[in-house]
Design a protein around this motif. Structure first.
Motif, short mmCIF file in Angstrom:
data_model
loop_
_atom_site.label_atom_id
_atom_site.label_comp_id
_atom_site.label_asym_id
_atom_site.label_seq_id
_atom_site.Cartn_x
_atom_site.Cartn_y
_atom_site.Cartn_z
N ARG A 66 3.47 7.04 -19.29
CA ARG A 66 2.27 6.99 -20.02
C ARG A 66 1.08 7.58 -19.27
O ARG A 66 0.28 8.22 -19.82
N TYR A 67 1.08 7.03 -17.86
CA TYR A 67 -0.14 7.73 -17.00
C TYR A 67 -0.14 9.28 -17.10
O TYR A 67 -1.12 9.79 -16.55
N ALA A 68 1.34 9.46 -16.87
CA ALA A 68 1.29 11.04 -16.49
C ALA A 68 1.22 11.73 -17.88
O ALA A 68 1.64 13.22 -17.94
N GLY A 79 3.38 9.66 -8.10
CA GLY A 79 3.02 8.38 -7.91
C GLY A 79 3.60 7.73 -6.58
O GLY A 79 4.79 8.09 -6.35
N MET A 80 3.00 6.93 -5.69
CA MET A 80 3.99 6.22 -4.72
C MET A 80 4.19 4.90 -4.99
O MET A 80 3.45 4.16 -5.36
N LEU A 81 5.54 4.59 -4.65
CA LEU A 81 6.02 3.27 -4.71
C LEU A 81 5.70 2.35 -3.61
O LEU A 81 6.10 2.65 -2.38
N CYS A 82 4.98 1.08 -3.97
CA CYS A 82 4.69 0.41 -2.74
C CYS A 82 5.26 -0.97 -3.22
O CYS A 82 5.68 -1.28 -4.33
N GLY A 83 5.48 -1.57 -2.10
CA GLY A 83 6.08 -3.14 -2.34
C GLY A 83 6.36 -3.91 -1.13
O GLY A 83 5.56 -3.56 -0.08
N THR A 84 7.07 -4.74 -0.95
CA THR A 84 7.06 -5.58 0.22
C THR A 84 8.56 -6.06 0.47
O THR A 84 9.24 -5.94 -0.38
N VAL A 85 9.16 -6.50 1.71
CA VAL A 85 10.12 -7.29 1.94
C VAL A 85 10.33 -8.83 1.70
O VAL A 85 9.01 -9.48 2.34
N ILE A 86 11.14 -9.35 1.09
CA ILE A 86 11.19 -10.59 1.06
C ILE A 86 12.66 -11.17 1.10
O ILE A 86 13.40 -10.54 0.59
N SER A 87 12.93 -11.90 2.02
CA SER A 87 14.29 -12.48 2.16
C SER A 87 15.47 -11.40 2.47
O SER A 87 16.42 -11.26 1.93
N ASN A 88 14.73 -10.30 3.19
CA ASN A 88 15.74 -9.11 3.38
C ASN A 88 16.16 -8.19 2.40
O ASN A 88 16.96 -7.51 2.57
N ILE A 94 9.91 -3.70 -5.29
CA ILE A 94 8.74 -2.64 -5.66
C ILE A 94 7.85 -3.51 -6.62
O ILE A 94 8.37 -3.88 -7.57
N GLN A 95 6.54 -3.36 -6.08
CA GLN A 95 5.45 -4.19 -7.00
C GLN A 95 4.47 -3.39 -7.68
O GLN A 95 3.86 -3.70 -8.29
N GLN A 96 4.45 -1.93 -6.97
CA GLN A 96 3.32 -1.20 -7.67
C GLN A 96 3.43 0.31 -7.58
O GLN A 96 4.37 0.64 -6.68
N VAL A 97 2.88 0.86 -8.44
CA VAL A 97 2.79 2.40 -8.53
C VAL A 97 1.50 2.77 -8.06
O VAL A 97 0.49 2.48 -9.01
N VAL A 98 1.12 3.49 -6.86
CA VAL A 98 -0.31 3.84 -6.85
C VAL A 98 -0.24 5.39 -6.88
O VAL A 98 0.42 6.06 -6.31
N ILE A 99 -1.02 5.76 -7.99
CA ILE A 99 -1.18 7.24 -8.35
C ILE A 99 -2.52 7.79 -7.58
O ILE A 99 -3.55 7.28 -7.59
N PRO A 100 -2.16 8.51 -6.26
CA PRO A 100 -3.39 9.23 -5.58
C PRO A 100 -3.90 10.28 -6.19
O PRO A 100 -3.52 10.84 -7.13
N GLU A 101 -4.84 10.77 -5.71
CA GLU A 101 -5.82 11.79 -5.98
C GLU A 101 -4.63 13.02 -5.84
O GLU A 101 -3.86 12.94 -4.58
#
Length: 548
Positions: free
Chosen positions: A383-385, A397-406, A410-417
């Motif tokens: 939709r953003y594209a 877009g960049m896929l961002c997230g974190t490590v939990i319990s090994n 993926i929690q976020q898509v960050v669309i950079p300039e």
């Protein structure tokens, strides 16, 4: 739930963990700035594992970081170039703190390993339930610091919904801790400096030092790196003398369940889930034993005992049958109070911890942690594209997230300039993107997503070279390709290792589309790979484009 838990029983020794930490390929074809970013990722991951009290994996990541900064990076041909100097200096400054943390973790690892070896010194080779030799997975697990020796590990495929609940609970806990830090008067900038040990701060100011200051910095960097080398070559028993001399106020060993300077509360290790005891206690509470019928009253002297008349028959009672009222329904699938799975029930225990075991392995045998992917992420990103797609322009877009319990969420898509063409999409103003990522607690860049407006779903030569940098930082990194006008309309990919990673790193061919000698250069990462779609996993999209 068959196969939902597994115990890789034997913990690892310090020597084994150290060997695992040093087993990575360093390449001069990768610029130092990417290796420094890889170092920051290692520190962020280590902080998460230390907070979860996974001492083995935290120690391994910190040892790998020390080896990268003190041993590998100084051999890079562009190591001393001015554009790298400030970043290198900031990284070297963290070595003392990193090694102090390792000294805190080491006795706990040694104690667990020695206790196991003493208890099992006469045991035979591990066997499966059927008496055969340990399975291939068990052999791999025994050499993976993230799972070896952990009480219980969970299968990602069979516990995806449990994983979502664990992730949401942990993310809420982190958010609450972060709000508490804000209320205590710690600014976001100060928090970031403390969390990353200043690794990326003051790059520009570091380039404008005078000669005397630069000389002192060089001496300090040399002493720190020499100390780190001796630390890795030694017996891992003490902090090196050169480091100890420079420690004015060394950090005290933190209490495992207490709080120290800017450390989040840790969680005690969980005990093994005992299915038999759990279900027995539930059955006792659900079906208590029926009380014995009361004895008839004693007959008084001189009286004839007359039993009470039988109760009137129930309307539904058939002739000749004794009516037994139906017992209340037991909690279960069709009840308003379903039976909760023992593992899920233990989530209410604040001391409970969970470890997801690897769901796949690289071609070289190294484990790949599970990535949980929101199923609606790609459609929301499209939709953003959409405006670019209509004009035959790629969007990334960049896929961002974190490590939990090994496991990785993926929690976020960050669309950079970015600058877009029909065949390429290049991020610009990288500093703005990384400033945003660094402002998010424990956030890591886990790969990228981009569109092919008119082309099929595949990885082009440019895509392969782009993705190589992500996979160097985190081996589990993925590339999602969306081809909305074609079938299949999307795919999740990673480079093979080997031969894909080695082939791309060594490639110097120019051009957007150029052939590679290897045919098996990338592969699917979605099931049966290490990526699982998890229903209900929350995510956001952040658009950093100025015209958005």
């Amino acid at each position: 739930m068959a196969g939902s838990s597994f115990q890789a029983e034997r913990p690892m020794s310090i020597r084994e963990i150290t060997a695992k930490a040093q087993d990575f390929e360093f390449s001069e074809s990768i610029p130092p700035k990417y290796w420094l970013r890889t170092g920051e990722t290692l520190l962020r991951e280590a902080q998460i594992y230390e907070r979860e009290q996974n001492d083995q994996q935290a120690y391994m990541l910190l040892m790998r970081y020390t080896n990268l900064i003190a041993e590998k990076l100084p051999t890079h041909s562009t190591y001393k170039q001015p554009e790298n100097r400030a970043g290198v200096k900031a990284a070297v400054k963290t070595l003392r703190e990193v090694m102090t943390t390792m000294e805190v973790l080491k006795p706990q690892i040694d104690a667990r390993y020695n206790a196991y070896m003493e208890k099992n010194q006469h045991s035979s080779i591990a066997v499966d339930n059927d008496g055969s030799r340990a399975s291939t997975w068990a052999n791999f697990a025994a050499s993976d610091p993230a799972v070896a020796g952990n009480t219980t590990t969970l299968d990602a495929e069979e516990n995806s919904q449990l994983a979502v609940k664990i992730a949401h609970k942990e993310i809420r806990r982190r958010d609450a801790a972060r709000r508490a830090v804000r209320q205590a008067g710690v600014s976001e900038r100060e928090e970031r400096q403390r969390r990353t040990a200043g690794l990326w701060d003051h790059w520009d100011s570091g380039l404008s030092r005078d000669g005397a200051s630069a000389s002192r910095d060089d001496d300090e960097m040399r002493r720190n790196m020499e100390a780190s080398r001796r630390r890795m070559d030694g017996s891992h028993d003490i902090v090196p003398d050169a480091v100890r001399r420079t420690q004015v106020n060394p950090r005290p060993a933190p209490e495992r369940n207490g709080t120290s300077d800017y450390r989040y509360p840790s969680i005690t290790r969980s005990q093994p889930v005992r299915y038999e005891d759990d279900f027995e206690s539930r059955s006792r509470s659900i079906s208590p034993p029926r009380p014995l019928p009361p004895k008839p009253p004693k007959e008084r002297f001189g009286e004839v005992y007359q039993p009470e008349p039988p109760p009137r028959p129930h309307p539904n009672e058939r002739f000749g049958e004794v009516y037994e009222p139906e017992p209340p329904p037991l909690p279960g699938k069709d009840s308003l109070h379903p039976i909760e799975h023992p593992i899920e029930a233990s989530m209410s225990d604040p001391k409970a911890t969970f470890t997801f075991r690897p769901s796949a392995y690289l071609e070289n045998g190294n484990p790949l942690r599970t990535i949980f992917l929101p199923p609606t992420l790609r459609t929301e990103f499209l939709r953003y594209a959409e405006s670019n797609t209509r004009r035959n322009l790629e969007t990334c877009g960049m896929l961002c997230g974190t490590v939990i319990s090994n496991a990785i969420f993926i929690q976020q898509v960050v669309i950079p300039e970015q600058e877009n063409t029909s065949d390429t999409c290049e991020m610009i103003n990288e500093s703005a993107f990384f400033d945003y990522v660094d402002s998010q607690e424990n956030a890591m860049v886990l790969g990228w997503i981009h569109t092919h407006p008119t082309q099929t779903c595949f990885m082009s030569s440019r895509d392969l070279h782009t993705h190589c940098a992500y996979q160097i930082m985190i081996p589990e990194s993925i590339a999602i390709v969306c081809a909305p006008s074609k079938n299949p309309s999307w795919g999740v990919f990673r480079l093979t290792d080997p031969p894909g990673m080695q082939c791309v790193r060594a490639c110097t061919k120019p051009g957007i589309f150029h052939p590679h000698e290897e045919s098996n250069i990338y592969t699917d990462a979605l099931r049966p790979g290490h990526v699982f779609e998890a229903e209900g996993l929350e995510f956001t999209i952040v658009d950093l484009r100025p015209d958005s």
